[in-house]
Write a protein that holds these residues in place. Structure first.
Motif, PDB file in Angstrom:
ATOM      1  N   GLY A 163       1.962   5.908  -1.109  1.00  0.00           N
ATOM      2  CA  GLY A 163       2.277   5.674  -2.582  1.00  0.00           C
ATOM      3  C   GLY A 163       0.936   4.757  -3.014  1.00  0.00           C
ATOM      4  O   GLY A 163       0.811   5.087  -4.201  1.00  0.00           O
ATOM      5  N   LEU A 164       0.435   3.794  -2.509  1.00  0.00           N
ATOM      6  CA  LEU A 164      -0.600   3.127  -2.790  1.00  0.00           C
ATOM      7  C   LEU A 164      -1.633   4.005  -3.029  1.00  0.00           C
ATOM      8  O   LEU A 164      -2.557   3.793  -4.248  1.00  0.00           O
ATOM      9  CB  LEU A 164      -0.839   2.050  -1.832  1.00  0.00           C
ATOM     10  N   TRP A 197       4.455   1.703  -4.212  1.00  0.00           N
ATOM     11  CA  TRP A 197       3.910   0.530  -3.912  1.00  0.00           C
ATOM     12  C   TRP A 197       4.370  -0.177  -2.610  1.00  0.00           C
ATOM     13  O   TRP A 197       3.497  -1.022  -2.191  1.00  0.00           O
ATOM     14  CB  TRP A 197       4.126  -0.662  -5.050  1.00  0.00           C
ATOM     15  N   THR A 198       5.280   0.576  -1.872  1.00  0.00           N
ATOM     16  CA  THR A 198       5.578   0.008  -0.439  1.00  0.00           C
ATOM     17  C   THR A 198       5.022   0.916   0.825  1.00  0.00           C
ATOM     18  O   THR A 198       5.330   0.313   1.615  1.00  0.00           O
ATOM     19  CB  THR A 198       7.016  -0.338  -0.418  1.00  0.00           C
ATOM     20  N   THR A 199       4.230   1.992   0.194  1.00  0.00           N
ATOM     21  CA  THR A 199       4.128   2.850   1.365  1.00  0.00           C
ATOM     22  C   THR A 199       2.568   3.265   1.072  1.00  0.00           C
ATOM     23  O   THR A 199       1.954   3.108   0.004  1.00  0.00           O
ATOM     24  CB  THR A 199       4.869   4.366   1.503  1.00  0.00           C
ATOM     25  N   ASP A 200       1.790   3.574   2.209  1.00  0.00           N
ATOM     26  CA  ASP A 200       0.106   3.883   2.271  1.00  0.00           C
ATOM     27  C   ASP A 200       0.176   4.911   1.386  1.00  0.00           C
ATOM     28  O   ASP A 200      -0.872   5.110   0.566  1.00  0.00           O
ATOM     29  CB  ASP A 200      -0.264   3.876   3.485  1.00  0.00           C
ATOM     30  N   ASP A 229      10.372   2.695  -5.286  1.00  0.00           N
ATOM     31  CA  ASP A 229       9.203   1.682  -4.873  1.00  0.00           C
ATOM     32  C   ASP A 229       8.593   2.088  -3.664  1.00  0.00           C
ATOM     33  O   ASP A 229       7.530   1.420  -3.331  1.00  0.00           O
ATOM     34  CB  ASP A 229      10.169   0.490  -4.281  1.00  0.00           C
ATOM     35  N   ALA A 230       8.699   3.378  -3.159  1.00  0.00           N
ATOM     36  CA  ALA A 230       7.818   3.974  -2.436  1.00  0.00           C
ATOM     37  C   ALA A 230       6.269   4.007  -3.000  1.00  0.00           C
ATOM     38  O   ALA A 230       5.304   4.085  -2.142  1.00  0.00           O
ATOM     39  CB  ALA A 230       8.087   5.501  -1.849  1.00  0.00           C
ATOM     40  N   ARG A 240      12.361   7.176  -2.906  1.00  0.00           N
ATOM     41  CA  ARG A 240      12.563   5.956  -4.006  1.00  0.00           C
ATOM     42  C   ARG A 240      11.502   5.647  -4.632  1.00  0.00           C
ATOM     43  O   ARG A 240      10.378   5.867  -4.291  1.00  0.00           O
ATOM     44  CB  ARG A 240      13.115   5.142  -2.930  1.00  0.00           C
TER      45      ARG A 240
END
Length: 174
Positions: A121-122, A116-119, A113-114, A111
């Motif tokens: 992803g960041l 900015w919502t997962t490590d 938003d992963a 998805r």
């Protein structure tokens, strides 16, 4: 494999025969791609998609980043031919690098938003931010500094190329 790639690259530098040097350089480049394929980077999804994507991605990174310091040195020494050759050829691996990066990102995230919502992803977002800065610097080089090189001299261009290399090291470190 990483040591073999390094060895082939170093041998390429020391071989007087240009055909042998080019062959060793190609071996080093291809082996670099294999290093990432066998190290687990390609094991996240369907190997028919990720293995070639990781292989090409690693090769394109190697071409771009691996050329930066030698390019800075040759530009500083006044070699405009190498600069023109690099400027003419580098867009091709950059297009492949971006395309394979998009494929790998799509495969790794279920998805949007992963990012900015997962490590993971960041970390990827931080790397992408630095890549965008590198691409902006590359664009400044190609479209602003290189055309005016005769007027401005090579100092700014060498400084920007060196900055690109430092950013690339930061990306690899992340």
């Amino acid at each position: 494999l990483a040591l073999a790639a390094l060895g082939a690259g170093l041998l390429a530098l020391g071989v007087g025969n240009s055909i042998a040097a080019k062959a060793l350089g190609v071996v080093a480049l291809l082996t670099t791609g294999l290093v990432f394929v066998v190290s687990g980077h390609a094991s996240t999804a369907d190997p028919w998609l990720t293995v070639p994507a990781v292989f090409l991605h690693a090769i394109c990174i190697t071409l771009w980043v691996g050329a930066l310091l030698p390019l800075a040195l040759t530009v500083h020494a006044g070699d405009r031919i190498a600069l023109k050759r690099f400027s003419r050829l580098i867009p091709f691996p950059l297009v492949v690098l971006i395309a394979t990066g998009l494929v790998l990102t799509t495969v790794n995230f279920d998805r949007p938003d992963a990012l900015w919502t997962t490590d993971y992803g960041l970390v990827l977002a931080a790397k992408l931010g630095l890549v965008l800065v590198m691409l902006a610097l590359a664009a400044i080089n190609r479209y602003a500094l290189v055309p005016r090189l005769a007027l401005t001299g090579e100092r700014r261009l060498v400084a920007v190329i060196t900055t690109e290399f430092v950013l690339a090291a930061a990306i690899l470190g992340i």
